[in-house]
Design a protein around this motif. Structure first.
Motif, PDB file in Angstrom:
ATOM      1  N   CYS A  17       0.805  -1.225   0.000  1.00 46.80           N
ATOM      2  CA  CYS A  17       0.000   0.000   0.000  1.00 46.80           C
ATOM      3  C   CYS A  17       0.838   1.275   0.000  1.00 46.80           C
ATOM      4  O   CYS A  17       0.304   2.360  -0.223  1.00 46.80           O
ATOM      5  CB  CYS A  17      -0.947   0.007   1.197  1.00 46.80           C
ATOM      6  SG  CYS A  17      -0.114   0.194   2.797  1.00 46.80           S
ATOM      7  N   GLY A  18       2.126   1.162   0.281  1.00 47.98           N
ATOM      8  CA  GLY A  18       2.998   2.335   0.280  1.00 47.98           C
ATOM      9  C   GLY A  18       2.997   3.131   1.578  1.00 47.98           C
ATOM     10  O   GLY A  18       3.737   4.097   1.697  1.00 47.98           O
ATOM     11  N   ASN A  19       2.184   2.736   2.542  1.00 49.61           N
ATOM     12  CA  ASN A  19       2.114   3.455   3.817  1.00 49.61           C
ATOM     13  C   ASN A  19       3.142   2.916   4.806  1.00 49.61           C
ATOM     14  O   ASN A  19       3.617   1.793   4.677  1.00 49.61           O
ATOM     15  CB  ASN A  19       0.716   3.327   4.418  1.00 49.61           C
ATOM     16  CG  ASN A  19      -0.318   4.051   3.592  1.00 49.61           C
ATOM     17  OD1 ASN A  19      -0.067   5.131   3.073  1.00 49.61           O
ATOM     18  ND2 ASN A  19      -1.487   3.454   3.454  1.00 49.61           N
ATOM     19  N   GLN A  20       3.453   3.744   5.807  1.00 50.30           N
ATOM     20  CA  GLN A  20       4.365   3.304   6.858  1.00 50.30           C
ATOM     21  C   GLN A  20       3.760   2.133   7.620  1.00 50.30           C
ATOM     22  O   GLN A  20       2.545   2.044   7.779  1.00 50.30           O
ATOM     23  CB  GLN A  20       4.638   4.428   7.850  1.00 50.30           C
ATOM     24  CG  GLN A  20       5.632   5.445   7.371  1.00 50.30           C
ATOM     25  CD  GLN A  20       5.980   6.430   8.467  1.00 50.30           C
ATOM     26  OE1 GLN A  20       5.220   6.639   9.399  1.00 50.30           O
ATOM     27  NE2 GLN A  20       7.134   7.050   8.351  1.00 50.30           N
ATOM     28  N   ILE A  21       4.634   1.253   8.094  1.00 44.35           N
ATOM     29  CA  ILE A  21       4.192   0.112   8.881  1.00 44.35           C
ATOM     30  C   ILE A  21       4.334   0.468  10.356  1.00 44.35           C
ATOM     31  O   ILE A  21       5.432   0.662  10.852  1.00 44.35           O
ATOM     32  CB  ILE A  21       5.012  -1.145   8.550  1.00 44.35           C
ATOM     33  CG1 ILE A  21       4.869  -1.475   7.059  1.00 44.35           C
ATOM     34  CG2 ILE A  21       4.559  -2.312   9.414  1.00 44.35           C
ATOM     35  CD1 ILE A  21       5.761  -2.604   6.592  1.00 44.35           C
ATOM     36  N   HIS A  22       3.189   0.579  11.028  1.00 42.57           N
ATOM     37  CA  HIS A  22       3.163   0.877  12.455  1.00 42.57           C
ATOM     38  C   HIS A  22       2.767  -0.359  13.258  1.00 42.57           C
ATOM     39  O   HIS A  22       2.644  -0.285  14.467  1.00 42.57           O
ATOM     40  CB  HIS A  22       2.169   2.005  12.752  1.00 42.57           C
ATOM     41  CG  HIS A  22       2.536   3.296  12.086  1.00 42.57           C
ATOM     42  ND1 HIS A  22       3.565   4.088  12.510  1.00 42.57           N
ATOM     43  CD2 HIS A  22       2.001   3.908  10.997  1.00 42.57           C
ATOM     44  CE1 HIS A  22       3.652   5.153  11.727  1.00 42.57           C
ATOM     45  NE2 HIS A  22       2.723   5.062  10.807  1.00 42.57           N
ATOM     46  N   ASP A  23       2.533  -1.463  12.581  1.00 48.42           N
ATOM     47  CA  ASP A  23       2.087  -2.691  13.229  1.00 48.42           C
ATOM     48  C   ASP A  23       3.164  -3.262  14.142  1.00 48.42           C
ATOM     49  O   ASP A  23       4.351  -2.986  13.970  1.00 48.42           O
ATOM     50  CB  ASP A  23       1.726  -3.749  12.184  1.00 48.42           C
ATOM     51  CG  ASP A  23       0.630  -3.305  11.236  1.00 48.42           C
ATOM     52  OD1 ASP A  23       0.046  -2.221  11.451  1.00 48.42           O
ATOM     53  OD2 ASP A  23       0.370  -4.033  10.269  1.00 48.42           O
ATOM     54  N   GLN A  24       2.733  -4.090  15.059  1.00 47.94           N
ATOM     55  CA  GLN A  24       3.669  -4.763  15.950  1.00 47.94           C
ATOM     56  C   GLN A  24       4.510  -5.769  15.166  1.00 47.94           C
ATOM     57  O   GLN A  24       5.663  -6.005  15.478  1.00 47.94           O
ATOM     58  CB  GLN A  24       2.900  -5.482  17.056  1.00 47.94           C
ATOM     59  CG  GLN A  24       3.780  -6.151  18.078  1.00 47.94           C
ATOM     60  CD  GLN A  24       2.979  -6.779  19.203  1.00 47.94           C
ATOM     61  OE1 GLN A  24       1.773  -6.946  19.102  1.00 47.94           O
ATOM     62  NE2 GLN A  24       3.642  -7.119  20.272  1.00 47.94           N
ATOM     63  N   TYR A  25       3.935  -6.337  14.107  1.00 53.72           N
ATOM     64  CA  TYR A  25       4.638  -7.317  13.293  1.00 53.72           C
ATOM     65  C   TYR A  25       4.819  -6.794  11.883  1.00 53.72           C
ATOM     66  O   TYR A  25       3.935  -6.151  11.324  1.00 53.72           O
ATOM     67  CB  TYR A  25       3.875  -8.638  13.248  1.00 53.72           C
ATOM     68  CG  TYR A  25       3.787  -9.300  14.597  1.00 53.72           C
ATOM     69  CD1 TYR A  25       4.854 -10.028  15.099  1.00 53.72           C
ATOM     70  CD2 TYR A  25       2.643  -9.173  15.369  1.00 53.72           C
ATOM     71  CE1 TYR A  25       4.783 -10.629  16.344  1.00 53.72           C
ATOM     72  CE2 TYR A  25       2.562  -9.774  16.616  1.00 53.72           C
ATOM     73  CZ  TYR A  25       3.640 -10.501  17.095  1.00 53.72           C
ATOM     74  OH  TYR A  25       3.565 -11.090  18.315  1.00 53.72           O
ATOM     75  N   ILE A  26       5.967  -7.107  11.311  1.00 59.04           N
ATOM     76  CA  ILE A  26       6.273  -6.750   9.931  1.00 59.04           C
ATOM     77  C   ILE A  26       6.480  -8.055   9.180  1.00 59.04           C
ATOM     78  O   ILE A  26       7.242  -8.916   9.616  1.00 59.04           O
ATOM     79  CB  ILE A  26       7.558  -5.902   9.845  1.00 59.04           C
ATOM     80  CG1 ILE A  26       7.371  -4.575  10.560  1.00 59.04           C
ATOM     81  CG2 ILE A  26       7.967  -5.680   8.397  1.00 59.04           C
ATOM     82  CD1 ILE A  26       8.653  -3.767  10.697  1.00 59.04           C
ATOM     83  N   LEU A  27       5.787  -8.226   8.067  1.00 66.13           N
ATOM     84  CA  LEU A  27       6.015  -9.401   7.237  1.00 66.13           C
ATOM     85  C   LEU A  27       7.075  -9.048   6.206  1.00 66.13           C
ATOM     86  O   LEU A  27       6.921  -8.084   5.457  1.00 66.13           O
ATOM     87  CB  LEU A  27       4.718  -9.833   6.563  1.00 66.13           C
ATOM     88  CG  LEU A  27       3.595 -10.252   7.501  1.00 66.13           C
ATOM     89  CD1 LEU A  27       2.356 -10.639   6.714  1.00 66.13           C
ATOM     90  CD2 LEU A  27       4.031 -11.409   8.377  1.00 66.13           C
ATOM     91  N   ARG A  28       8.123  -9.825   6.175  1.00 64.38           N
ATOM     92  CA  ARG A  28       9.233  -9.543   5.268  1.00 64.38           C
ATOM     93  C   ARG A  28       9.320 -10.663   4.237  1.00 64.38           C
ATOM     94  O   ARG A  28       9.406 -11.832   4.575  1.00 64.38           O
ATOM     95  CB  ARG A  28      10.539  -9.442   6.046  1.00 64.38           C
ATOM     96  CG  ARG A  28      11.699  -9.029   5.172  1.00 64.38           C
ATOM     97  CD  ARG A  28      12.914  -8.654   5.975  1.00 64.38           C
ATOM     98  NE  ARG A  28      12.659  -7.392   6.650  1.00 64.38           N
ATOM     99  CZ  ARG A  28      13.088  -7.111   7.876  1.00 64.38           C
ATOM    100  NH1 ARG A  28      13.786  -7.977   8.558  1.00 64.38           N
ATOM    101  NH2 ARG A  28      12.821  -5.942   8.416  1.00 64.38           N
ATOM    102  N   VAL A  29       9.291 -10.275   2.965  1.00 61.98           N
ATOM    103  CA  VAL A  29       9.422 -11.203   1.851  1.00 61.98           C
ATOM    104  C   VAL A  29      10.692 -10.812   1.124  1.00 61.98           C
ATOM    105  O   VAL A  29      10.885  -9.638   0.792  1.00 61.98           O
ATOM    106  CB  VAL A  29       8.217 -11.099   0.894  1.00 61.98           C
ATOM    107  CG1 VAL A  29       8.366 -12.055  -0.271  1.00 61.98           C
ATOM    108  CG2 VAL A  29       6.914 -11.347   1.638  1.00 61.98           C
ATOM    109  N   SER A  30      11.533 -11.796   0.858  1.00 62.85           N
ATOM    110  CA  SER A  30      12.859 -11.514   0.299  1.00 62.85           C
ATOM    111  C   SER A  30      13.603 -10.653   1.317  1.00 62.85           C
ATOM    112  O   SER A  30      13.065 -10.311   2.358  1.00 62.85           O
ATOM    113  CB  SER A  30      12.758 -10.815  -1.046  1.00 62.85           C
ATOM    114  OG  SER A  30      12.127 -11.638  -1.994  1.00 62.85           O
ATOM    115  N   PRO A  31      14.799 -10.253   1.019  1.00 59.47           N
ATOM    116  CA  PRO A  31      15.524  -9.492   2.040  1.00 59.47           C
ATOM    117  C   PRO A  31      15.046  -8.061   2.235  1.00 59.47           C
ATOM    118  O   PRO A  31      15.275  -7.472   3.278  1.00 59.47           O
ATOM    119  CB  PRO A  31      16.966  -9.516   1.553  1.00 59.47           C
ATOM    120  CG  PRO A  31      16.912  -9.891   0.121  1.00 59.47           C
ATOM    121  CD  PRO A  31      15.620 -10.608  -0.099  1.00 59.47           C
ATOM    122  N   ASP A  32      14.341  -7.485   1.270  1.00 60.13           N
ATOM    123  CA  ASP A  32      14.073  -6.049   1.362  1.00 60.13           C
ATOM    124  C   ASP A  32      12.621  -5.631   1.150  1.00 60.13           C
ATOM    125  O   ASP A  32      12.337  -4.453   1.033  1.00 60.13           O
ATOM    126  CB  ASP A  32      14.970  -5.308   0.383  1.00 60.13           C
ATOM    127  CG  ASP A  32      14.754  -5.754  -1.055  1.00 60.13           C
ATOM    128  OD1 ASP A  32      14.102  -6.794  -1.275  1.00 60.13           O
ATOM    129  OD2 ASP A  32      15.247  -5.070  -1.961  1.00 60.13           O
TER     130      ASP A  32
END
Length: 82
Positions: free
Chosen positions: A23-38
């Motif tokens: 979505c292009g918005n900042q991630i303020h969630d407690q969890y971040i889902l990371r796909v690939s290294p970046d």
């Protein structure tokens, strides 16, 4: 997909640069889902580009040409590309 819990001491600094690829918005969630290294996503934004199935720690996700796919659609896509 990898799910990371950001320690509170790092969270403020990390939030300044964590942008959701979906979505292009900042991630303020407690969890971040990371796909690939970046590539980082909100949990609600990480979906298969074909069937819109949510991709999380219970569903393997794959990336091809900048799009995320569930295993079934990734295999189907690979067959058509070849």
């Amino acid at each position: 997909c990898q799910q990371f819990r950001v320690p509170s001491s790092v969270a403020k600094e990390k939030r300044l640069i964590s942008l959701c690829v979906g979505c292009g918005n900042q991630i303020h969630d407690q969890y971040i889902l990371r796909v690939s290294p970046d590539l980082e996503w909100h949990a609600a934004c990480l979906k298969c580009a074909e069937c819109n199935q949510y991709l999380d720690e219970t569903c393997t996700c794959f990336v091809r040409d900048g799009k995320t796919y569930c295993k079934r659609d990734y295999i189907r896509y690979a067959i058509y590309v070849v």
